[in-house]
Design a protein around this motif. Structure first.
Motif, PDB file in Angstrom:
ATOM      1  N   MET A  25      11.515  -0.478   4.035  1.00 23.77           N
ATOM      2  CA  MET A  25      12.370  -0.892   2.929  1.00 23.77           C
ATOM      3  C   MET A  25      13.770  -0.293   3.019  1.00 23.77           C
ATOM      4  O   MET A  25      14.759  -0.986   2.769  1.00 23.77           O
ATOM      5  N   CYS A  26      13.871   0.966   3.395  1.00 29.35           N
ATOM      6  CA  CYS A  26      15.181   1.604   3.510  1.00 29.35           C
ATOM      7  C   CYS A  26      16.026   0.905   4.576  1.00 29.35           C
ATOM      8  O   CYS A  26      17.214   0.647   4.368  1.00 29.35           O
ATOM      9  N   ALA A  27      15.409   0.577   5.705  1.00 33.45           N
ATOM     10  CA  ALA A  27      16.131  -0.103   6.785  1.00 33.45           C
ATOM     11  C   ALA A  27      16.569  -1.496   6.354  1.00 33.45           C
ATOM     12  O   ALA A  27      17.683  -1.921   6.665  1.00 33.45           O
ATOM     13  N   VAL A  28      15.733  -2.201   5.632  1.00 33.50           N
ATOM     14  CA  VAL A  28      16.106  -3.544   5.162  1.00 33.50           C
ATOM     15  C   VAL A  28      17.337  -3.452   4.272  1.00 33.50           C
ATOM     16  O   VAL A  28      18.316  -4.181   4.464  1.00 33.50           O
ATOM     17  N   PHE A  29      17.304  -2.562   3.302  1.00 40.42           N
ATOM     18  CA  PHE A  29      18.451  -2.434   2.400  1.00 40.42           C
ATOM     19  C   PHE A  29      19.687  -1.928   3.136  1.00 40.42           C
ATOM     20  O   PHE A  29      20.797  -2.394   2.872  1.00 40.42           O
ATOM     21  N   ASP A  30      19.522  -1.001   4.056  1.00 44.95           N
ATOM     22  CA  ASP A  30      20.676  -0.492   4.805  1.00 44.95           C
ATOM     23  C   ASP A  30      21.327  -1.585   5.639  1.00 44.95           C
ATOM     24  O   ASP A  30      22.550  -1.644   5.747  1.00 44.95           O
ATOM     25  N   GLN A  31      20.508  -2.467   6.224  1.00 47.49           N
ATOM     26  CA  GLN A  31      21.043  -3.531   7.064  1.00 47.49           C
ATOM     27  C   GLN A  31      21.703  -4.645   6.253  1.00 47.49           C
ATOM     28  O   GLN A  31      22.478  -5.421   6.801  1.00 47.49           O
ATOM     29  N   VAL A  56       7.658  -4.723  -5.684  1.00 53.14           N
ATOM     30  CA  VAL A  56       6.743  -5.872  -5.818  1.00 53.14           C
ATOM     31  C   VAL A  56       7.451  -7.158  -5.384  1.00 53.14           C
ATOM     32  O   VAL A  56       6.892  -7.961  -4.619  1.00 53.14           O
ATOM     33  N   MET A  57       8.683  -7.351  -5.836  1.00 47.95           N
ATOM     34  CA  MET A  57       9.427  -8.564  -5.456  1.00 47.95           C
ATOM     35  C   MET A  57       9.717  -8.582  -3.960  1.00 47.95           C
ATOM     36  O   MET A  57       9.571  -9.624  -3.300  1.00 47.95           O
ATOM     37  N   MET A  58      10.106  -7.426  -3.412  1.00 44.25           N
ATOM     38  CA  MET A  58      10.416  -7.359  -1.982  1.00 44.25           C
ATOM     39  C   MET A  58       9.169  -7.582  -1.128  1.00 44.25           C
ATOM     40  O   MET A  58       9.245  -8.225  -0.080  1.00 44.25           O
ATOM     41  N   ALA A  59       8.032  -7.081  -1.567  1.00 41.42           N
ATOM     42  CA  ALA A  59       6.785  -7.302  -0.822  1.00 41.42           C
ATOM     43  C   ALA A  59       6.443  -8.789  -0.795  1.00 41.42           C
ATOM     44  O   ALA A  59       5.970  -9.309   0.221  1.00 41.42           O
ATOM     45  N   THR A  60       6.707  -9.479  -1.895  1.00 38.26           N
ATOM     46  CA  THR A  60       6.439 -10.918  -1.952  1.00 38.26           C
ATOM     47  C   THR A  60       7.316 -11.664  -0.956  1.00 38.26           C
ATOM     48  O   THR A  60       6.834 -12.516  -0.197  1.00 38.26           O
ATOM     49  N   ILE A  61       8.606 -11.344  -0.937  1.00 41.11           N
ATOM     50  CA  ILE A  61       9.514 -12.010   0.003  1.00 41.11           C
ATOM     51  C   ILE A  61       9.135 -11.655   1.438  1.00 41.11           C
ATOM     52  O   ILE A  61       9.190 -12.507   2.325  1.00 41.11           O
ATOM     53  N   GLY A 167      -8.051 -16.700   2.705  1.00 44.64           N
ATOM     54  CA  GLY A 167      -6.668 -16.553   3.183  1.00 44.64           C
ATOM     55  C   GLY A 167      -5.743 -16.068   2.078  1.00 44.64           C
ATOM     56  O   GLY A 167      -4.889 -15.202   2.303  1.00 44.64           O
ATOM     57  N   ALA A 168      -5.927 -16.612   0.874  1.00 44.93           N
ATOM     58  CA  ALA A 168      -5.109 -16.186  -0.266  1.00 44.93           C
ATOM     59  C   ALA A 168      -5.403 -14.736  -0.612  1.00 44.93           C
ATOM     60  O   ALA A 168      -4.478 -13.958  -0.913  1.00 44.93           O
ATOM     61  N   MET A 169      -6.666 -14.364  -0.562  1.00 42.89           N
ATOM     62  CA  MET A 169      -7.044 -12.988  -0.875  1.00 42.89           C
ATOM     63  C   MET A 169      -6.460 -12.016   0.154  1.00 42.89           C
ATOM     64  O   MET A 169      -5.977 -10.937  -0.212  1.00 42.89           O
ATOM     65  N   LYS A 170      -6.459 -12.405   1.415  1.00 46.68           N
ATOM     66  CA  LYS A 170      -5.876 -11.557   2.461  1.00 46.68           C
ATOM     67  C   LYS A 170      -4.366 -11.422   2.259  1.00 46.68           C
ATOM     68  O   LYS A 170      -3.813 -10.331   2.406  1.00 46.68           O
ATOM     69  N   SER A 171      -3.696 -12.515   1.950  1.00 51.38           N
ATOM     70  CA  SER A 171      -2.249 -12.463   1.720  1.00 51.38           C
ATOM     71  C   SER A 171      -1.914 -11.626   0.488  1.00 51.38           C
ATOM     72  O   SER A 171      -0.922 -10.889   0.483  1.00 51.38           O
ATOM     73  N   ALA A 172      -2.730 -11.731  -0.543  1.00 50.56           N
ATOM     74  CA  ALA A 172      -2.508 -10.926  -1.753  1.00 50.56           C
ATOM     75  C   ALA A 172      -2.701  -9.441  -1.441  1.00 50.56           C
ATOM     76  O   ALA A 172      -1.914  -8.596  -1.898  1.00 50.56           O
ATOM     77  N   ALA A 173      -3.719  -9.118  -0.646  1.00 50.59           N
ATOM     78  CA  ALA A 173      -3.946  -7.723  -0.261  1.00 50.59           C
ATOM     79  C   ALA A 173      -2.789  -7.211   0.598  1.00 50.59           C
ATOM     80  O   ALA A 173      -2.334  -6.072   0.441  1.00 50.59           O
ATOM     81  N   ARG A 174      -2.304  -8.059   1.476  1.00 53.49           N
ATOM     82  CA  ARG A 174      -1.158  -7.702   2.323  1.00 53.49           C
ATOM     83  C   ARG A 174       0.078  -7.428   1.465  1.00 53.49           C
ATOM     84  O   ARG A 174       0.806  -6.460   1.691  1.00 53.49           O
ATOM     85  N   THR A 175       0.289  -8.280   0.476  1.00 58.76           N
ATOM     86  CA  THR A 175       1.424  -8.099  -0.432  1.00 58.76           C
ATOM     87  C   THR A 175       1.294  -6.785  -1.192  1.00 58.76           C
ATOM     88  O   THR A 175       2.261  -6.024  -1.317  1.00 58.76           O
ATOM     89  N   ALA A 176       0.107  -6.501  -1.695  1.00 56.98           N
ATOM     90  CA  ALA A 176      -0.123  -5.253  -2.429  1.00 56.98           C
ATOM     91  C   ALA A 176       0.092  -4.040  -1.526  1.00 56.98           C
ATOM     92  O   ALA A 176       0.673  -3.035  -1.949  1.00 56.98           O
ATOM     93  N   PHE A 178       2.080  -3.911   1.171  1.00 59.90           N
ATOM     94  CA  PHE A 178       3.524  -3.776   1.373  1.00 59.90           C
ATOM     95  C   PHE A 178       4.191  -3.201   0.127  1.00 59.90           C
ATOM     96  O   PHE A 178       5.089  -2.368   0.223  1.00 59.90           O
ATOM     97  N   ALA A 179       3.758  -3.634  -1.044  1.00 61.96           N
ATOM     98  CA  ALA A 179       4.351  -3.118  -2.284  1.00 61.96           C
ATOM     99  C   ALA A 179       4.146  -1.612  -2.387  1.00 61.96           C
ATOM    100  O   ALA A 179       5.068  -0.871  -2.742  1.00 61.96           O
ATOM    101  N   ASP A 180       2.948  -1.138  -2.067  1.00 61.66           N
ATOM    102  CA  ASP A 180       2.673   0.306  -2.104  1.00 61.66           C
ATOM    103  C   ASP A 180       3.555   1.055  -1.099  1.00 61.66           C
ATOM    104  O   ASP A 180       4.140   2.094  -1.419  1.00 61.66           O
ATOM    105  N   THR A 181       3.634   0.531   0.102  1.00 59.25           N
ATOM    106  CA  THR A 181       4.457   1.165   1.144  1.00 59.25           C
ATOM    107  C   THR A 181       5.922   1.162   0.739  1.00 59.25           C
ATOM    108  O   THR A 181       6.613   2.176   0.866  1.00 59.25           O
ATOM    109  N   TYR A 182       6.398   0.013   0.258  1.00 60.67           N
ATOM    110  CA  TYR A 182       7.805  -0.100  -0.142  1.00 60.67           C
ATOM    111  C   TYR A 182       8.128   0.839  -1.309  1.00 60.67           C
ATOM    112  O   TYR A 182       9.211   1.413  -1.362  1.00 60.67           O
ATOM    113  N   ALA A 183       7.211   0.995  -2.254  1.00 58.29           N
ATOM    114  CA  ALA A 183       7.451   1.897  -3.389  1.00 58.29           C
ATOM    115  C   ALA A 183       7.626   3.326  -2.886  1.00 58.29           C
ATOM    116  O   ALA A 183       8.540   4.047  -3.327  1.00 58.29           O
ATOM    117  N   PHE A 184       6.770   3.741  -1.968  1.00 59.71           N
ATOM    118  CA  PHE A 184       6.854   5.081  -1.387  1.00 59.71           C
ATOM    119  C   PHE A 184       8.181   5.253  -0.643  1.00 59.71           C
ATOM    120  O   PHE A 184       8.885   6.256  -0.813  1.00 59.71           O
TER     121      PHE A 184
END
Length: 190
Positions: A25-31, A56-61, A167-176, A178-184
């Protein structure tokens, strides 16, 4: 003057090229911080407007388009080689469908909003999720459930169509995830 115009066009076109290191997330915002765009400011503005956390929004994108402003679903192939129709009208950073994007523009008064513009797209995700929070009582930081509403639309979500879609459940878990990682990461970079 011609050189300046050409340079500006090249720089403006760079906005839809996905940033490198999209899992950081830091690299995305820096770039994406500079004269033409500041994704961090745009994300914070959407968070303040809608009450949905930036991570949460960034993980979705991230899951929807990989931060590619020109993303579209792959075309189906006819006879295995001839490109046919796309499976949906999803487009841009948010992968918003035509009808939902039109609803967003009407309801927010943002008639000139574009799906290829990051600021417009993150505002869309915030708007969509805030409506899900209001309609269904989903907590604003529940990336897993919010993503399911995003993927299936409000009607499909309320019917529970996602329950039998692994597939939807896997994508939702992936989003969650990423959201946890991005928050950290976000707590450490800004």
């Amino acid at each position: 003057m011609v050189l300046l115009s050409a340079s500006l066009l090249m720089l403006a076109g760079c906005g839809s090229t996905p940033p490198g290191a999209i899992n950081d997330m830091c690299a995305v915002f820096d770039q994406r911080s500079g004269f033409f765009s500041d994704w961090y400011s745009e994300a914070r503005r959407a968070e303040k407007r809608y009450g949905i956390p930036v991570h949460v929004m960034m993980a979705t994108i991230r899951v929807e388009s990989g931060f590619d402003g020109d993303a579209r679903p792959a075309r189906k192939k006819f006879l295995g080689i001839v490109p046919g129709k796309r499976p949906s009208s999803a487009y841009g950073y948010s992968q918003a469908l035509n009808g939902t994007w039109d609803q967003y523009r009407r309801e927010t008064g943002r008639g000139m909003a574009r799906r290829t513009d990051f600021g417009d797209s993150i505002d869309f995700v915030g708007w969509y999720y805030s409506k899900t929070v209001q309609k269904y009582g989903v907590p604003p930081d529940d990336a897993f459930t919010l993503y399911l509403s995003y993927r299936y639309g409000w009607t499909g979500f309320s019917r529970g169509n996602w329950r039998s879609d692994s597939g939807a459940m896997k994508s939702a878990a992936r989003t969650a995830n990423f959201a946890d990682t991005y928050a950290f990461q976000l707590a450490k970079c800004r």
